[in-house]
Enzyme design. Structure first.
Site, short mmCIF file in Angstrom:
data_model
loop_
_atom_site.label_atom_id
_atom_site.label_comp_id
_atom_site.label_asym_id
_atom_site.label_seq_id
_atom_site.Cartn_x
_atom_site.Cartn_y
_atom_site.Cartn_z
CE LYS A 128 -4.50 0.51 2.31
NZ LYS A 128 -4.94 0.46 3.73
C1 E4P Z 1 -8.40 0.79 3.91
O1 E4P Z 1 -7.72 0.47 2.99
C2 E4P Z 1 -8.41 1.81 4.95
O2 E4P Z 1 -7.02 1.94 5.47
C3 E4P Z 1 -9.14 2.12 5.81
O3 E4P Z 1 -10.59 1.64 5.41
C4 E4P Z 1 -9.53 3.44 6.32
O4 E4P Z 1 -10.59 3.45 7.00
P1 E4P Z 1 -10.94 4.69 8.29
O5 E4P Z 1 -11.39 5.85 7.45
O6 E4P Z 1 -12.15 4.17 9.01
O7 E4P Z 1 -9.93 5.03 9.17
#
Ligand code: E4P
Length: 214
Positions: free
Chosen positions: A83
């Site tokens: 990522k």
């Molecule tokens: C996924 O890849 C993200 O890291 C995650 O969905 C972020 O979610 P949040 O906005 O609830 O922190």
């Protein structure tokens, strides 16, 4: 639509995996910190449970640093996806990693133009954050719809992960919008599973069965 679990808590992954609905996992530095465990150990354990893409996020802000972090993470298991953030350096890293055969998930996507650039740079996945857009008064799911239309227009192979999912409604809307994947916190997956009428129905069936036996 594929369902990924958005967590670094291994017990949650084990539980949901047993339901047969988990196609992959996403983590981020906040989720790893919440788990209180060593990053590499968590990633290794997740890969042993789920046979699907497992996103592990780098924390460098420069492309060279991201690539250097990515290599040992990708070596943990063939399913590890790196990522990277939606920045110029993140795109540069995604582009370089693709050449090395390492898949990336470009995260923190908040506009369709960003998703277009990420797909062009060679990302395997883009993660539009719908919940965080809703939080600031934008309809987050519109972003997923726009990205879907753009990727379909040009047959990009890049998959859309609806991220920052906060409710079952987000899951339904992501599926209606044609997202390839929704990455869902365990609590939301549980909410998707449950319905009060199912519980009432079960209770009634069991009571009637007991009565019939007497
Ligand atoms: C996924 O890849 C993200 O890291 C995650 O969905 C972020 O979610 P949040 O906005 O609830 O922190």
């Amino acid at each position: 639509m594929k369902i990924f679990l958005d967590t670094a808590i291994v017990d949650e992954i084990r539980a949901a995996h047993a339901w047969g609905v988990v196609d992959g996992v996403t983590t981020n530095p906040s989720l790893i910190a919440q788990s209180g465990r060593r990053f590499e150990d968590v990633v290794k354990e997740i890969c042993a449970i789920v046979d699907g893409p497992v996103s592990a996020e780098v924390i460098s802000v420069d492309a060279a640093g991201m690539v250097a972090e990515a290599r040992p993470l990708a070596a943990i298991h063939k399913n590890v996806v790196i990522k990277v953030p939606m920045t110029a350096e993140g795109l540069k890293a995604a582009h370089a990693l693709k050449k090395e055969g390492i898949r990336t998930n470009v995260t923190l996507i908040f506009s369709p133009a960003q998703a277009l650039l990420a797909a062009k740079a060679g990302a395997a996945f883009v993660s539009p954050f719908v919940g965080r857009l809703d939080d600031v008064g934008h309809v987050g799911m519109e972003l997923v719809e726009q990205i879907r239309a753009i990727f379909d227009n040009y047959a990009f192979a890049c998959e859309i992960i609806t991220a920052s999912v906060r409710s079952p409604l987000h899951v339904i809307d992501a599926a209606m919008a044609g997202a390839d994947i929704a990455t869902v916190p365990y609590k939301v997956l549980e909410q998707c599973l449950k319905h009060p009428l199912t519980d009432i129905g079960m209770e009634r069936f069991l009571k009637d069965w007991e009565k019939a036996k007497k």
